[in-house]
Design a protein around this motif. Structure first.
Motif, mmCIF file in Angstrom:
data_model
loop_
_atom_site.group_PDB
_atom_site.id
_atom_site.type_symbol
_atom_site.label_atom_id
_atom_site.label_comp_id
_atom_site.label_asym_id
_atom_site.label_seq_id
_atom_site.Cartn_x
_atom_site.Cartn_y
_atom_site.Cartn_z
ATOM 1 N N GLU A 49 0.842 -1.203 0.000
ATOM 2 C CA GLU A 49 0.000 0.000 0.000
ATOM 3 C C GLU A 49 0.877 1.253 0.000
ATOM 4 O OE1 GLU A 49 -1.569 -3.503 1.527
ATOM 5 O OE2 GLU A 49 -0.137 -2.288 2.629
ATOM 6 N N ASP A 50 0.342 2.355 -0.523
ATOM 7 C CA ASP A 50 1.020 3.642 -0.395
ATOM 8 C C ASP A 50 1.050 4.011 1.082
ATOM 9 O OD1 ASP A 50 1.361 3.970 -3.166
ATOM 10 O OD2 ASP A 50 -0.529 5.056 -3.376
ATOM 11 N N GLU A 51 2.044 4.826 1.443
ATOM 12 C CA GLU A 51 2.256 5.108 2.855
ATOM 13 C C GLU A 51 2.734 6.546 3.055
ATOM 14 O OE1 GLU A 51 4.820 2.737 6.234
ATOM 15 O OE2 GLU A 51 5.363 2.509 4.145
ATOM 16 N N PHE A 78 6.358 10.548 1.871
ATOM 17 C CA PHE A 78 5.493 9.657 1.088
ATOM 18 C C PHE A 78 6.353 8.532 0.529
ATOM 19 C CE2 PHE A 78 4.005 8.364 -3.163
ATOM 20 C CZ PHE A 78 2.831 7.735 -2.780
ATOM 21 N N PRO A 80 5.756 5.239 -1.977
ATOM 22 C CA PRO A 80 4.788 4.503 -2.796
ATOM 23 C C PRO A 80 4.829 2.999 -2.516
ATOM 24 C CG PRO A 80 6.656 5.196 -4.136
ATOM 25 C CD PRO A 80 6.856 5.785 -2.773
ATOM 26 N N ALA A 81 3.733 2.348 -2.795
ATOM 27 C CA ALA A 81 3.623 0.904 -2.599
ATOM 28 C C ALA A 81 4.782 0.190 -3.287
ATOM 29 C CB ALA A 81 2.293 0.401 -3.155
ATOM 30 N N GLU A 83 7.977 0.205 -2.643
ATOM 31 C CA GLU A 83 9.322 0.787 -2.594
ATOM 32 C C GLU A 83 10.064 0.366 -1.326
ATOM 33 O OE1 GLU A 83 10.707 4.880 -4.031
ATOM 34 O OE2 GLU A 83 10.361 5.186 -1.885
#
Length: 108
Positions: A49-51, A78, A80-81, A83
């Motif tokens: 998930e993005d975080e 930020f 990204p999912a 990474e």
């Protein structure tokens, strides 16, 4: 409306590890607190998930394949999912308010 008690507040992890506590979960997002003690090791894996991290206390450095940056209270990061990322050089107990979109683990 809901007030999220304890979100972003330091909680000493058991031992020398890290501590992750999820305080809110709905289908489209989740909110929690991630704590790493000074000198601790961040052993997390990339998430599906993005975080977003909001540093509420402490100091460290975040490292990704694209580079690194110092973080301190007020820093917003930020990731990204998918990474790779890790907090290193934790010089002060680090407390992170974490927001996942969608909810943590929901894309697993």
């Amino acid at each position: 409306m809901r007030i999220i008690e304890g979100a972003g507040v330091w909680t000493a992890p058991a031992g020398t590890g890290t501590d992750w506590v999820e305080q809110l979960r709905v289908p489209d997002l989740s909110v929690g607190t991630y704590c790493i003690p000074a000198g601790g090791v961040d052993d997390q894996s990339p998430h599906t998930e993005d975080e977003i991290y909001v540093v509420t206390s402490g100091r460290a450095r975040i490292v990704t394949p694209d580079g690194s940056a110092d973080v301190a209270p007020g820093s917003v990061v930020f990731v990204p999912a998918g990474e790779e990322h890790r907090f290193v050089d934790v010089t002060e107990d680090l407390t992170l308010l974490v927001v996942f979109g969608p909810a943590y683990g929901s894309r697993s």
